[in-house]
Structures are given as structure tokens and as C-alpha cells.
Design a protein around this motif. Sequence first.
Motif, short mmCIF file in Angstrom:
data_model
loop_
_atom_site.label_atom_id
_atom_site.label_comp_id
_atom_site.label_asym_id
_atom_site.label_seq_id
_atom_site.Cartn_x
_atom_site.Cartn_y
_atom_site.Cartn_z
N GLY A 41 0.83 -1.19 0.00
CA GLY A 41 0.00 0.00 0.00
C GLY A 41 0.86 1.24 0.00
N MET A 42 1.87 1.24 0.87
CA MET A 42 2.81 2.35 0.91
C MET A 42 3.54 2.49 -0.42
SD MET A 42 6.38 2.66 1.13
CE MET A 42 6.91 1.14 1.90
N ARG A 43 3.99 1.36 -0.98
CA ARG A 43 4.79 1.40 -2.20
C ARG A 43 3.97 1.84 -3.42
NH1 ARG A 43 8.42 -3.36 -4.99
NH2 ARG A 43 6.39 -4.01 -5.77
N ALA A 44 2.66 1.59 -3.39
CA ALA A 44 1.81 1.96 -4.52
C ALA A 44 1.77 3.47 -4.74
CB ALA A 44 0.39 1.42 -4.31
N ILE A 45 1.98 4.24 -3.66
CA ILE A 45 1.91 5.69 -3.79
C ILE A 45 3.25 6.38 -3.54
CG2 ILE A 45 -0.54 5.77 -3.19
CD1 ILE A 45 0.22 6.60 -0.36
N LEU A 46 4.26 5.62 -3.13
CA LEU A 46 5.53 6.22 -2.73
C LEU A 46 6.24 6.94 -3.88
CD1 LEU A 46 7.50 6.60 -0.36
CD2 LEU A 46 8.65 4.50 -1.10
N LEU A 47 6.29 6.32 -5.05
CA LEU A 47 6.97 6.93 -6.19
C LEU A 47 6.29 8.24 -6.58
CD1 LEU A 47 9.11 6.73 -8.46
CD2 LEU A 47 7.40 5.50 -9.82
N PHE A 48 4.96 8.22 -6.63
CA PHE A 48 4.21 9.43 -6.99
C PHE A 48 4.39 10.51 -5.92
CE2 PHE A 48 1.59 5.81 -8.69
CZ PHE A 48 2.10 5.88 -9.97
N TYR A 49 4.42 10.10 -4.65
CA TYR A 49 4.64 11.03 -3.54
C TYR A 49 5.99 11.73 -3.70
CZ TYR A 49 5.63 12.54 1.30
OH TYR A 49 5.97 13.26 2.43
N MET A 50 6.99 11.00 -4.19
CA MET A 50 8.31 11.59 -4.35
C MET A 50 8.37 12.60 -5.49
SD MET A 50 11.22 8.71 -3.52
CE MET A 50 10.52 7.31 -4.37
N TYR A 51 7.79 12.26 -6.68
CA TYR A 51 8.00 13.17 -7.80
C TYR A 51 6.83 14.11 -8.12
CZ TYR A 51 5.66 10.13 -11.37
OH TYR A 51 4.76 9.40 -12.11
N TYR A 52 5.69 13.95 -7.44
CA TYR A 52 4.62 14.93 -7.62
C TYR A 52 5.05 16.27 -7.00
CZ TYR A 52 0.89 11.92 -9.47
OH TYR A 52 0.12 11.12 -10.26
N GLU A 53 4.57 17.36 -7.60
CA GLU A 53 4.91 18.68 -7.09
C GLU A 53 4.38 18.89 -5.68
OE1 GLU A 53 3.24 18.07 -9.84
OE2 GLU A 53 4.35 18.87 -11.55
N VAL A 54 5.03 19.80 -4.96
CA VAL A 54 4.60 20.11 -3.59
C VAL A 54 3.15 20.58 -3.57
CG1 VAL A 54 5.01 21.60 -1.59
CG2 VAL A 54 6.95 20.68 -2.89
#
Length: 497
Positions: A41-54
Amino acid sequence: MSSNNSQKIWETVPQKGFFGHPKGLFTLFFTEFWERFSYYGMRAILLFYMYYEVTRGGLGLDKATALSIMSIYGSLVYMSGIIGGWIADRLIGTQKAVFYGGILIMLGHIALAIPGNVPFFFVSMVLIVLGTGLLKPNVSSVVGDIYSPEDRRRDSGFSIFYMGINLGAFIAPFIVGEVGMKVNFHLGFSIAAVGMFIGLVVFMVTRKKNLGQAGLEVPNPLTAEEKKAYTKWAIIIGAALAILIAVTISTGILTFDSFVAFIAILGIIIPTVYFVVMYRSPKTSKAERSHVLAYIPLFIASVMFWSIQEQGATILATYADTRTDLTVGNYEISPAWFQSANPLFIIALAPVFAWLWVKLGNKNPSIPKKFSLGILFAGLSFLVILIPGYFAGEDALVSPIWLVLSYLIVVLGELCLSPVGLSATTKLAPKAFSAQTMSLWFLSNSAAQAINAQIVKFYTPETENIYFGTIGAVAIILAILLFVISPRIEKFMTDVN
């Protein structure tokens, strides 16, 4: 652990009660179900959390950097299993390692759930890396302990256990992914923390009744003199590392790129050292040395497979976000949902493969041949995903069917290799290194992702076809080679099949 002790241990486990398997499989199935729910669950959104804008709730990192961090993080998660296996083998046993690991994982998700910045992010990563290193290899080792060495249900039991892993991984992206992507990333991470808490409760409530003595014994305990020596060296090495890190950061030697390169080197050096230590150990018998030699090509094959499979959470996740048409009717699906494709197919097909291995009986393909099939399917999955880009061009959005098909094909390979690899590891592991050998199995995934941290830098829309085509072709060539040398590997496996 002697064979007599091993027999006494599994005799304390109720042998009927969970789909015709030992009752302990229920405890381990649901503990790992909730741990995988929290992790995936964490990994499903982790990549997007890193590169999505603030402004979109992310950290605003560069996409290439985020891809490398994702791979290095995955590598460290599995690399830490070496420490977790050693702690279980020599200090606390596998049951306690599973429990303490779960606590650290839960704390890591809680740290992610706190709105903050990059420092909070890295604190959470450290906690999850250490916790998974304790829990992941050791819970699988306990699965091996609840069966007798001659029990023909073992491979089927590992397949059922593997289905539990993937059931948690399937559900998580729909819940954590949906909340994290459409409401708030931190709320999504909170749900992951709750999942790990439930897993800890299941383990604590049922372990005494269902697991008996499995995982309680310390197979190769430290002597009093060894404890003093290891404590001394741990303090010295820890202090030296702290000084080294401080100096190299201040002088500009330690950068993200140099750290990625260092982890990639470690991913190769650590398993090499472990193979040498196990082979040369006086605690390893002649037959076990032969098993270690048989395990080496299987390990290399596993690295190739996981290098492709783990890119489902990096390159293919980015592909889902930027190259895939996500509109279905009037609804736009979340790119995180595609992380459920892999576990969905495993849930559907794992019982089929479990039944197939039992049905084939003595006609079963050998372990090395199953591994060669696994790599073959992995290579084909990358060749399939380059087709739509080749015909549609680098700027067009492609049908999600191609992405789903790629996940399906690699799952066929995963079911030939991964549960079989878990079972083979428990069979081929020297008794004095049982938990550590399971850690070594997971280290193949670590090595693969450490290599991926370098490889993913070459992926761009312009190099897409060359990227998928080259990696896919290398995998297929390795699959053919492994199939050809399988009879020689089988001789080193002696009595194991």
C-alpha cells in the motif's frame, strides 16, 4: 539445528487445520498478509509522492532521482534481511524477529503519515528497511519449520503462503492507493500503519497455539565470548561509519550517485561473501556444500528475474502514469491501481500452480528448469510492453491492456520461480545458516534492485524500445542457458528435488 531437534519442533505444530496444512500456516499467512498490505500500500503511492509537485502534496523530487531512490530503497529493504537473518539465527530466534520487525515497520509508516518534509521521509525509510529485514526472511523460515523435511505438502504450502502475501498486496493499492492519490498521501500512509498493527495482533494472539516451538529455538547461538567480541566490533564499526559519512558528505564525496553505486557493489559483494562463508564453514557438511554450489546459479537466475519484476513498481508505474490512457468511460482510474495487477494474477493462478506441482508428482520439472521458465516469461513480459510504443510512437497514450498483459506474463514466471525458490532455499540451506540462507534468497531481490537503480536512469520515452528490448532479450538468453545446464545443477542438489 539438528534433524532430531527439527523433528521435535514440527511435532509441536498441529498438522491439520488450514486447507489440509499445519495450523501454523494460518498464523503466518495472515501475519504476512497484513505486512504486505502495509508495504505494498505504501509502495503503490511512494513513487508518486516523491516526484509529484509540492502543490499536489508530493515532495517535488526529480523523476529520475525518484526512480533511483525507489530502487535503492527496495534494495536496502531486502539487503537488511541479512542482518535480520543473522539476528534470528544467533540471538533471538525467528518468532521474536518477526514480532520486533513488525513493530519497526509500523513505526515507519507512522513517520510517513506525519506531514513533514524530506527528513521525515528518510526516517521512515530507515525504520521500514530495518523492520522488513527482521520480519520478511524470518516469517518464511518459520513456514519451513512447520513441515517435516519429507512432507510433500511443503511446496504447496509455500504456494498458499505466497497467495496470502499477494492477497494483501492486491487489496492495498485500491485502498491505500485510492486514498493516497485522491485525498492525501499522508492519510494513505496512515492506513498502511493500521494494516501492520492488525498483522501484529494476529501474530501475537495465535502464535502460541498454532506455531508450537517453531521459530523459538536459536539455531546457532552466540557464546558469551562471541557476544563480547561482536558488541565491541559493532561499536567500533558504527563509530567509524558515522565519522566516514560525516567526512564524505562535507567533502562532497558522498553524493546520491556515489551512494547508488556503492549499494550496487554491495549487492554483489555481500552474497559472494555469504556463499564463501557457508561453503567453507566447518558447520557445513559435505552434502550441504554440494547444495550451496547448486544454489549459486539459482541465485543468479533470481537476480535476473527480480530485476525485471521489480520494475513493475518503478518503470511500469511511471509508464502507467505518463504513457497509459487512464480514462475508462467517464472515470479516470488511478495509476496506483496497476500495482494490483501482479498480485491479482498471482491470487488467481497460485492455486493452479500449487495443484499442478502436486498433480505432476514425480513428473515435476526440476527446480532449475522451473527457474529457467521463470526468467523466460520475465523476458517476454518486457518484449510485450515495447509493442504499443513501437507502433503508436513515444508521444501517444496506449491502451492499459498492454500494461496488464505485461504484468500477467511476468506473473507466470513468478509462480515458476518465487514460491519454488522459497521452498528450495529451506531444502538447500545448511542447518547452521537456515535463516541466513533465507535472507540470502531475498538478497537476490536486493541485488536486482541495486542494479536497477543504475539501469532505470537509461529509461526515457526516446529510449523506451531499446530499453525494454535489450533487457527482455538478455533474460531470454539466460533462460536458455540455465535450461541447458540444469542437469549439472541437479547433480549438485543430490537428494533434494
